[in-house]
Design a protein around this motif. Structure first.
Motif, PDB file in Angstrom:
ATOM      1  N   ALA A  12       1.732   4.774 -14.954  1.00  0.00           N
ATOM      2  CA  ALA A  12       1.723   3.803 -13.857  1.00  0.00           C
ATOM      3  C   ALA A  12       3.123   3.619 -13.265  1.00  0.00           C
ATOM      4  O   ALA A  12       3.286   3.571 -12.043  1.00  0.00           O
ATOM      5  CB  ALA A  12       1.167   2.463 -14.342  1.00  0.00           C
ATOM      6  N   GLU A  13       4.134   3.528 -14.115  1.00  0.00           N
ATOM      7  CA  GLU A  13       5.496   3.332 -13.614  1.00  0.00           C
ATOM      8  C   GLU A  13       5.985   4.554 -12.852  1.00  0.00           C
ATOM      9  O   GLU A  13       6.554   4.437 -11.764  1.00  0.00           O
ATOM     10  CB  GLU A  13       6.466   3.006 -14.741  1.00  0.00           C
ATOM     11  N   ILE A  14       5.767   5.719 -13.417  1.00  0.00           N
ATOM     12  CA  ILE A  14       6.240   6.939 -12.762  1.00  0.00           C
ATOM     13  C   ILE A  14       5.521   7.151 -11.429  1.00  0.00           C
ATOM     14  O   ILE A  14       6.147   7.488 -10.423  1.00  0.00           O
ATOM     15  CB  ILE A  14       6.085   8.151 -13.697  1.00  0.00           C
ATOM     16  N   PHE A  20       7.390   5.288  -4.070  1.00  0.00           N
ATOM     17  CA  PHE A  20       8.559   4.782  -3.356  1.00  0.00           C
ATOM     18  C   PHE A  20       9.517   5.923  -3.016  1.00  0.00           C
ATOM     19  O   PHE A  20      10.084   5.968  -1.920  1.00  0.00           O
ATOM     20  CB  PHE A  20       9.270   3.707  -4.197  1.00  0.00           C
ATOM     21  N   TRP A  21       9.713   6.841  -3.952  1.00  0.00           N
ATOM     22  CA  TRP A  21      10.567   8.007  -3.728  1.00  0.00           C
ATOM     23  C   TRP A  21      10.051   8.817  -2.533  1.00  0.00           C
ATOM     24  O   TRP A  21      10.815   9.238  -1.669  1.00  0.00           O
ATOM     25  CB  TRP A  21      10.581   8.869  -4.988  1.00  0.00           C
ATOM     26  N   TRP A  32       2.644   4.497   1.681  1.00  0.00           N
ATOM     27  CA  TRP A  32       2.884   4.924   0.297  1.00  0.00           C
ATOM     28  C   TRP A  32       3.335   3.744  -0.569  1.00  0.00           C
ATOM     29  O   TRP A  32       3.180   3.771  -1.793  1.00  0.00           O
ATOM     30  CB  TRP A  32       3.936   6.026   0.244  1.00  0.00           C
ATOM     31  N   LEU A  33       3.913   2.714   0.064  1.00  0.00           N
ATOM     32  CA  LEU A  33       4.422   1.575  -0.694  1.00  0.00           C
ATOM     33  C   LEU A  33       3.306   0.724  -1.293  1.00  0.00           C
ATOM     34  O   LEU A  33       3.514   0.075  -2.315  1.00  0.00           O
ATOM     35  CB  LEU A  33       5.320   0.711   0.195  1.00  0.00           C
ATOM     36  N   LEU A  38       1.238  -1.526  -6.306  1.00  0.00           N
ATOM     37  CA  LEU A  38       0.117  -1.805  -7.213  1.00  0.00           C
ATOM     38  C   LEU A  38       0.307  -1.091  -8.546  1.00  0.00           C
ATOM     39  O   LEU A  38       0.039  -1.657  -9.617  1.00  0.00           O
ATOM     40  CB  LEU A  38      -1.202  -1.388  -6.570  1.00  0.00           C
ATOM     41  N   SER A  39       0.770   0.136  -8.494  1.00  0.00           N
ATOM     42  CA  SER A  39       0.996   0.901  -9.710  1.00  0.00           C
ATOM     43  C   SER A  39       2.100   0.268 -10.559  1.00  0.00           C
ATOM     44  O   SER A  39       1.991   0.193 -11.786  1.00  0.00           O
ATOM     45  CB  SER A  39       1.349   2.348  -9.340  1.00  0.00           C
TER      46      SER A  39
END
Length: 107
Positions: A12-14, A20-21, A32-33, A38-39
């Motif tokens: 989820a973090e990656i 964002f990347w 994409w944000l 949410l992730s």
């Protein structure tokens, strides 16, 4: 259960950071944000489910899992195969995470 939660939190973090990347570095839509945020919220929630008496210990142990999962992401999603130093570094991080989380502690 703990390993599974760490793995899900890392994914989820990656994925959130990658969203964002992608927006910031690959000039993609700001949409994409939304899944990225949410992730990252899911990541934070999952990390609170780790069975540890202290948040700091859970977060520190998670660091080793995150590093290793990031190398897996690099390979699976970005197509860059980890080299031997990546693999050795990931193994050292996982060993450190295991010591932090499950090391014997005096009462």
């Amino acid at each position: 259960m703990t390993i599974g939660l760490f793995a899900l939190a890392a994914l989820a973090e990656i994925a959130g950071c990658f969203a964002f990347w992608t927006w910031a570095r690959a000039d993609k839509s700001a949409l994409w944000l939304v899944p990225g945020a949410l992730s990252l919220a899911l990541f934070a929630f999952l990390l609170t489910r780790i069975d540890s008496a202290f948040a700091g210990r859970a977060f520190a142990a998670y660091g080793g899992v995150y590093i290793t999962a990031s190398l897996g992401w690099m390979w699976a999603v970005e197509g860059a195969r980890p080299d031997r130093w990546d693999v050795i570094g990931g193994a050292v991080c996982l060993a450190g995470a295991a010591l932090i989380l499950w090391g014997p502690r005096g009462g």
